[in-house]
Design a protein around this motif. Structure first.
Motif, mmCIF file in Angstrom:
data_model
loop_
_atom_site.group_PDB
_atom_site.id
_atom_site.type_symbol
_atom_site.label_atom_id
_atom_site.label_comp_id
_atom_site.label_asym_id
_atom_site.label_seq_id
_atom_site.Cartn_x
_atom_site.Cartn_y
_atom_site.Cartn_z
ATOM 1 N N TYR A 189 -7.334 -0.406 -2.251
ATOM 2 C CA TYR A 189 -6.887 -1.778 -2.482
ATOM 3 C C TYR A 189 -5.525 -1.758 -3.148
ATOM 4 O O TYR A 189 -5.245 -0.916 -4.005
ATOM 5 C CB TYR A 189 -7.886 -2.508 -3.393
ATOM 6 C CG TYR A 189 -7.598 -3.978 -3.599
ATOM 7 C CD1 TYR A 189 -7.955 -4.914 -2.642
ATOM 8 C CD2 TYR A 189 -6.974 -4.425 -4.762
ATOM 9 C CE1 TYR A 189 -7.707 -6.262 -2.836
ATOM 10 C CE2 TYR A 189 -6.724 -5.770 -4.960
ATOM 11 C CZ TYR A 189 -7.087 -6.686 -4.002
ATOM 12 O OH TYR A 189 -6.836 -8.021 -4.190
ATOM 13 N N ALA A 190 -4.661 -2.669 -2.735
ATOM 14 C CA ALA A 190 -3.369 -2.848 -3.393
ATOM 15 C C ALA A 190 -2.939 -4.293 -3.209
ATOM 16 O O ALA A 190 -3.051 -4.852 -2.117
ATOM 17 C CB ALA A 190 -2.321 -1.894 -2.814
ATOM 18 N N THR A 230 -3.988 -1.989 -8.173
ATOM 19 C CA THR A 230 -4.353 -0.959 -7.219
ATOM 20 C C THR A 230 -5.718 -0.359 -7.536
ATOM 21 O O THR A 230 -6.132 -0.312 -8.697
ATOM 22 C CB THR A 230 -3.295 0.169 -7.211
ATOM 23 O OG1 THR A 230 -3.652 1.178 -6.268
ATOM 24 C CG2 THR A 230 -3.160 0.806 -8.578
ATOM 25 N N TYR A 254 0.834 -1.207 0.000
ATOM 26 C CA TYR A 254 0.000 0.000 0.000
ATOM 27 C C TYR A 254 0.868 1.256 0.000
ATOM 28 O O TYR A 254 0.633 2.194 -0.767
ATOM 29 C CB TYR A 254 -0.910 0.007 1.228
ATOM 30 C CG TYR A 254 -2.191 -0.768 1.070
ATOM 31 C CD1 TYR A 254 -3.394 -0.126 0.792
ATOM 32 C CD2 TYR A 254 -2.216 -2.152 1.214
ATOM 33 C CE1 TYR A 254 -4.576 -0.822 0.655
ATOM 34 C CE2 TYR A 254 -3.393 -2.873 1.075
ATOM 35 C CZ TYR A 254 -4.561 -2.201 0.796
ATOM 36 O OH TYR A 254 -5.737 -2.906 0.654
ATOM 37 N N VAL A 314 2.970 1.808 -3.473
ATOM 38 C CA VAL A 314 2.213 2.240 -4.652
ATOM 39 C C VAL A 314 1.554 3.592 -4.430
ATOM 40 O O VAL A 314 1.430 4.395 -5.371
ATOM 41 C CB VAL A 314 1.178 1.168 -5.058
ATOM 42 C CG1 VAL A 314 -0.012 1.153 -4.127
ATOM 43 C CG2 VAL A 314 0.738 1.366 -6.503
ATOM 44 N N SER A 315 1.140 3.905 -3.200
ATOM 45 C CA SER A 315 0.550 5.221 -2.948
ATOM 46 C C SER A 315 1.594 6.319 -3.113
ATOM 47 O O SER A 315 1.322 7.366 -3.710
ATOM 48 C CB SER A 315 -0.068 5.282 -1.546
ATOM 49 O OG SER A 315 0.922 5.221 -0.536
ATOM 50 N N MET A 325 -6.189 5.119 -0.830
ATOM 51 C CA MET A 325 -5.960 3.787 -1.372
ATOM 52 C C MET A 325 -6.997 2.829 -0.798
ATOM 53 O O MET A 325 -7.088 2.639 0.408
ATOM 54 C CB MET A 325 -4.566 3.288 -0.996
ATOM 55 C CG MET A 325 -3.425 4.100 -1.583
ATOM 56 S SD MET A 325 -3.302 3.924 -3.375
ATOM 57 C CE MET A 325 -3.157 2.148 -3.517
#
Length: 303
Positions: free
Chosen positions: A231-232, A246, A215, A218-219, A229
């Motif tokens: 979902y990841a 994501t 999380y 990718v954020s 966020m």
């Protein structure tokens, strides 16, 4: 707030796996991109580190493995495929087969000499072999069709070597490649990914035990606050980076490619680079500057 978002995302992630289904500006973004993906000159590690998706002569590390590298990886981690021969009247016939590869990447097909394909091969040695990993997460990486011919050995118990003439690569996670033709020479010159045997375990471990890292990475990489966020999920890891599915509030789900800042050398190196990326995202999110260890602080003071 951030913890509740992460917990909700992990809960949804576990529910998705249980059901067997698949779901499809922030100051830390620039810092994470500098450390994770913007590479300076880095020596090649035997996998063509400066080749894929880079200009000739460029010192910037590639962001994706080349199609030829991925083909070698897919063939190396697979042992089953669909063999297509040409039957009477030009009718193609597809059958499931198993195969093995040697250290040079040569494919050897295991055939039952009593089956219909043997008669087909006796009259026409042209074949194609479609290969795709049978299980996730490797299955989502892509697929390849090897096209060429065979010469039947005199010993009926021996596997049949496939002389590959060209390949068609169908990228799965690499959406830039759909049915791309790749020469046999390029495939022969490429090396399979150094993480091919460890990638599935890395994906499982991070999603089940360290989902918060995914999380955060990718954020920060996308420049989106963690609270947005929903979902990841880590999908695959190769020596040049990660694919992450994501979902950001108010946006369509997407698969994001997060490149590493340098090619990783092995599984241990990959774990280190991913952990470092998560730590950097955590520190940037909190505007946290770690204290300088005493041994370095003393040296700085003396200078």
């Amino acid at each position: 707030m951030q913890r509740s978002v992460l917990q909700a995302g992990r809960s949804a992630q576990h529910q998705t796996r249980a059901s067997g289904s698949s779901r499809r500006p922030f100051s830390s973004a620039r810092l994470l991109q500098n450390v994770v993906c913007n590479a300076a000159a880095t020596p090649a590690n035997g996998n063509g580190a400066n080749g894929a998706h880079s200009k000739p002569g460029s010192k910037q590390v590639a962001k994706y493995p080349s199609p030829a590298q991925t083909i070698r990886t897919l063939v190396d981690i697979s042992s089953e495929g669909t063999l297509c021969t040409v039957g009477a009247g030009g009718q193609p016939v597809g059958i499931p087969v198993t195969f093995t590869t040697d250290k040079q990447g040569q494919v050897h097909i295991h055939l039952d000499r009593a089956m219909v394909e043997m008669a087909n091969l006796a009259s026409n040695p042209a074949i194609s072999l479609m290969v795709q990993a049978t299980a996730q997460p490797a299955r989502s990486v892509g697929a390849v069709t090897l096209m060429g011919h065979v010469s039947l050995p005199s010993d009926a118990s021996e596997p049949v070597p496939l002389a590959v003439e060209k390949c068609l690569y169908f990228g799965g996670l690499d959406l830039n490649n759909r049915g791309q033709e790749v020469s046999a020479a390029d495939v022969a010159a490429a090396e399979p990914d150094v993480l091919r045997k460890a990638a599935a375990e890395l994906v499982h471990n991070w999603n089940s035990e360290r989902a918060e890292d995914i999380y955060r990475i990718v954020s920060a990489f996308q420049g989106v606050p963690l609270t947005e966020m929903s979902y990841a999920e880590l999908l695959w890891v190769d020596y040049l980076g990660m694919y992450i599915r994501t979902e950001i509030n108010g946006r369509e789900p997407e698969v994001v490619r997060v490149p590493f800042y340098r090619p990783v050398l092995d599984e241990r190196d990959a774990r280190s680079v991913i952990t470092m990326a998560s730590q950097i995202a955590w520190e940037a999110d909190r505007a946290y500057t770690p204290p300088l260890p005493a041994i370095f602080a003393d040296a700085a003071a003396n200078n």
